[in-house]
Design a protein around this motif. Structure first.
Motif, PDB file in Angstrom:
ATOM      1  N   SER A   1       6.144  35.680  27.900  1.00  0.00           N
ATOM      2  CA  SER A   1       5.510  34.402  27.583  1.00  0.00           C
ATOM      3  C   SER A   1       6.567  33.376  27.160  1.00  0.00           C
ATOM      4  O   SER A   1       7.628  33.723  26.643  1.00  0.00           O
ATOM      5  CB  SER A   1       4.473  34.569  26.475  1.00  0.00           C
ATOM      6  OG  SER A   1       5.087  34.959  25.267  1.00  0.00           O
ATOM      7  N   TYR A   2       6.236  32.094  27.349  1.00  0.00           N
ATOM      8  CA  TYR A   2       7.179  31.016  27.082  1.00  0.00           C
ATOM      9  C   TYR A   2       7.725  31.049  25.657  1.00  0.00           C
ATOM     10  O   TYR A   2       8.907  30.804  25.429  1.00  0.00           O
ATOM     11  CB  TYR A   2       6.506  29.661  27.321  1.00  0.00           C
ATOM     12  CG  TYR A   2       6.582  29.199  28.752  1.00  0.00           C
ATOM     13  CD1 TYR A   2       7.810  29.063  29.392  1.00  0.00           C
ATOM     14  CD2 TYR A   2       5.426  28.886  29.467  1.00  0.00           C
ATOM     15  CE1 TYR A   2       7.889  28.636  30.702  1.00  0.00           C
ATOM     16  CE2 TYR A   2       5.498  28.460  30.780  1.00  0.00           C
ATOM     17  CZ  TYR A   2       6.726  28.339  31.390  1.00  0.00           C
ATOM     18  OH  TYR A   2       6.789  27.917  32.692  1.00  0.00           O
ATOM     19  N   ILE A   3       6.860  31.346  24.700  1.00  0.00           N
ATOM     20  CA  ILE A   3       7.290  31.303  23.309  1.00  0.00           C
ATOM     21  C   ILE A   3       8.411  32.296  23.044  1.00  0.00           C
ATOM     22  O   ILE A   3       9.353  32.014  22.299  1.00  0.00           O
ATOM     23  CB  ILE A   3       6.094  31.538  22.359  1.00  0.00           C
ATOM     24  CG1 ILE A   3       6.512  31.319  20.896  1.00  0.00           C
ATOM     25  CG2 ILE A   3       5.527  32.947  22.542  1.00  0.00           C
ATOM     26  CD1 ILE A   3       6.951  29.935  20.578  1.00  0.00           C
ATOM     27  N   TRP A   4       8.366  33.465  23.703  1.00  0.00           N
ATOM     28  CA  TRP A   4       9.425  34.459  23.504  1.00  0.00           C
ATOM     29  C   TRP A   4      10.694  34.090  24.269  1.00  0.00           C
ATOM     30  O   TRP A   4      11.802  34.414  23.827  1.00  0.00           O
ATOM     31  CB  TRP A   4       8.927  35.849  23.884  1.00  0.00           C
ATOM     32  CG  TRP A   4       7.893  36.348  22.932  1.00  0.00           C
ATOM     33  CD1 TRP A   4       6.557  36.532  23.164  1.00  0.00           C
ATOM     34  CD2 TRP A   4       8.102  36.681  21.556  1.00  0.00           C
ATOM     35  NE1 TRP A   4       5.916  36.964  22.032  1.00  0.00           N
ATOM     36  CE2 TRP A   4       6.843  37.067  21.018  1.00  0.00           C
ATOM     37  CE3 TRP A   4       9.215  36.699  20.718  1.00  0.00           C
ATOM     38  CZ2 TRP A   4       6.681  37.456  19.702  1.00  0.00           C
ATOM     39  CZ3 TRP A   4       9.058  37.086  19.389  1.00  0.00           C
ATOM     40  CH2 TRP A   4       7.802  37.467  18.898  1.00  0.00           C
ATOM     41  N   CYS A   5      10.538  33.425  25.396  1.00  0.00           N
ATOM     42  CA  CYS A   5      11.717  32.889  26.098  1.00  0.00           C
ATOM     43  C   CYS A   5      12.449  31.893  25.199  1.00  0.00           C
ATOM     44  O   CYS A   5      13.680  31.919  25.077  1.00  0.00           O
ATOM     45  CB  CYS A   5      11.296  32.202  27.393  1.00  0.00           C
ATOM     46  SG  CYS A   5      10.632  33.291  28.669  1.00  0.00           S
ATOM     47  N   ILE A   6      11.668  31.039  24.559  1.00  0.00           N
ATOM     48  CA  ILE A   6      12.230  30.022  23.677  1.00  0.00           C
ATOM     49  C   ILE A   6      12.893  30.655  22.463  1.00  0.00           C
ATOM     50  O   ILE A   6      14.048  30.358  22.126  1.00  0.00           O
ATOM     51  CB  ILE A   6      11.128  29.041  23.231  1.00  0.00           C
ATOM     52  CG1 ILE A   6      10.640  28.226  24.425  1.00  0.00           C
ATOM     53  CG2 ILE A   6      11.638  28.117  22.125  1.00  0.00           C
ATOM     54  CD1 ILE A   6       9.374  27.448  24.144  1.00  0.00           C
ATOM     55  N   LEU A   7      12.163  31.553  21.801  1.00  0.00           N
ATOM     56  CA  LEU A   7      12.689  32.183  20.591  1.00  0.00           C
ATOM     57  C   LEU A   7      13.918  33.042  20.892  1.00  0.00           C
ATOM     58  O   LEU A   7      14.880  33.056  20.114  1.00  0.00           O
ATOM     59  CB  LEU A   7      11.602  33.031  19.928  1.00  0.00           C
ATOM     60  CG  LEU A   7      10.430  32.261  19.317  1.00  0.00           C
ATOM     61  CD1 LEU A   7       9.372  33.225  18.780  1.00  0.00           C
ATOM     62  CD2 LEU A   7      10.905  31.322  18.214  1.00  0.00           C
ATOM     63  N   GLY A   8      13.882  33.760  22.015  1.00  0.00           N
ATOM     64  CA  GLY A   8      15.022  34.590  22.385  1.00  0.00           C
ATOM     65  C   GLY A   8      16.263  33.764  22.647  1.00  0.00           C
ATOM     66  O   GLY A   8      17.360  34.077  22.148  1.00  0.00           O
ATOM     67  N   ALA A   9      16.113  32.698  23.430  1.00  0.00           N
ATOM     68  CA  ALA A   9      17.253  31.828  23.732  1.00  0.00           C
ATOM     69  C   ALA A   9      17.779  31.163  22.468  1.00  0.00           C
ATOM     70  O   ALA A   9      19.001  31.061  22.261  1.00  0.00           O
ATOM     71  CB  ALA A   9      16.844  30.781  24.760  1.00  0.00           C
ATOM     72  N   PHE A  10      16.867  30.713  21.622  1.00  0.00           N
ATOM     73  CA  PHE A  10      17.260  30.054  20.370  1.00  0.00           C
ATOM     74  C   PHE A  10      18.033  31.017  19.477  1.00  0.00           C
ATOM     75  O   PHE A  10      19.103  30.677  18.944  1.00  0.00           O
ATOM     76  CB  PHE A  10      16.021  29.535  19.645  1.00  0.00           C
ATOM     77  CG  PHE A  10      16.317  28.850  18.346  1.00  0.00           C
ATOM     78  CD1 PHE A  10      16.660  27.511  18.307  1.00  0.00           C
ATOM     79  CD2 PHE A  10      16.252  29.547  17.145  1.00  0.00           C
ATOM     80  CE1 PHE A  10      16.945  26.879  17.104  1.00  0.00           C
ATOM     81  CE2 PHE A  10      16.531  28.931  15.941  1.00  0.00           C
ATOM     82  CZ  PHE A  10      16.876  27.590  15.923  1.00  0.00           C
ATOM     83  N   ALA A  11      17.499  32.232  19.308  1.00  0.00           N
ATOM     84  CA  ALA A  11      18.120  33.209  18.412  1.00  0.00           C
ATOM     85  C   ALA A  11      19.519  33.592  18.887  1.00  0.00           C
ATOM     86  O   ALA A  11      20.464  33.661  18.086  1.00  0.00           O
ATOM     87  CB  ALA A  11      17.239  34.455  18.302  1.00  0.00           C
TER      88      ALA A  11
END
Length: 209
Positions: A172-182
């Motif tokens: 899901s998009y939210i995990w793509c975002i959080l993963g890239a951010f982290a």
């Protein structure tokens, strides 16, 4: 990603970069209005280049609330500098790391929404994340962080690759975002604290028997 999330992330990224520009301008004893110029270029430079390359309306012209966010962040930073204990250079680097990570994600997303291939999107994320800080450092006569020995563009690239991997796995998009951010922030903070370096051109040692 919904347009609301995209807009919110963009506002946050602009604010963090505006703060980092204000702090560096203050550290380099830039004049009053000069600080505003440095901070504004830092906050808006990467996104402006991204939109020009993607042939899209420049984001802060199409939606002036980005300018409001920039100027509010600058004003808040100036008040903090005036009334709080001296802020160290580390604070600027922290603001820069968060801003870079957010803008990296925004650049990737905007390129994908425009129909670009993933490798183009990753490159656009790096461009968005790095260019504002590059302009800030040049204006302040600093060696640009992206040109230094510590992890910088590599952290941005790693975040983009993380996004691409999760996207390919249909996470899901939210995990793509959080993963890239982290990944981006952790690598950058590791470089700041531990001095991590990529050492791309380190010579291999060969022993003759």
């Amino acid at each position: 990603m919904t347009s609301e999330y995209f807009h919110f992330l963009s506002i946050i990224g602009v604010a963090f970069f505006a703060i980092s520009g204000t702090l560096l301008g203050h550290e380099k004893s830039v004049g009053g209005f000069g600080v505003v110029v440095v901070a504004t270029v830092t906050a808006l430079g990467g996104g402006t280049l991204r939109d020009i390359l993607l042939n899209k309306p420049v984001f802060w012209i199409a939606q002036p609330d980005y300018l409001y966010a920039t100027y509010i962040a600058i004003f808040a930073s100036i008040l903090s500098i005036r009334h709080l204990p001296d802020l160290s250079n580390t604070t600027m680097l922290l603001m820069d790391a968060v801003g870079m990570a957010i803008f990296n994600i925004i650049g990737i997303e905007k390129a994908l929404i425009g129909g670009a291939d993933m490798i183009v999107a990753i490159t656009m994320g790096m461009t968005t994340g790095i260019f504002g800080g590059l302009m800030r450092d040049v204006i302040c006569r600093e060696v640009p962080l992206v040109m230094g020995e510590e992890l910088y563009s590599t952290a941005c690239l790693s975040g983009g690759l993380t996004y691409a991997a999760l996207f390919t796995l249909e996470v899901s998009y939210i995990w793509c975002i959080l993963g890239a951010f982290a990944v981006t922030v952790c690598l950058r903070l590791g470089a700041i604290h531990f001095g991590w370096q990529p050492n791309l051109f380190r010579k291999s040692s060969f022993k003759r028997s």
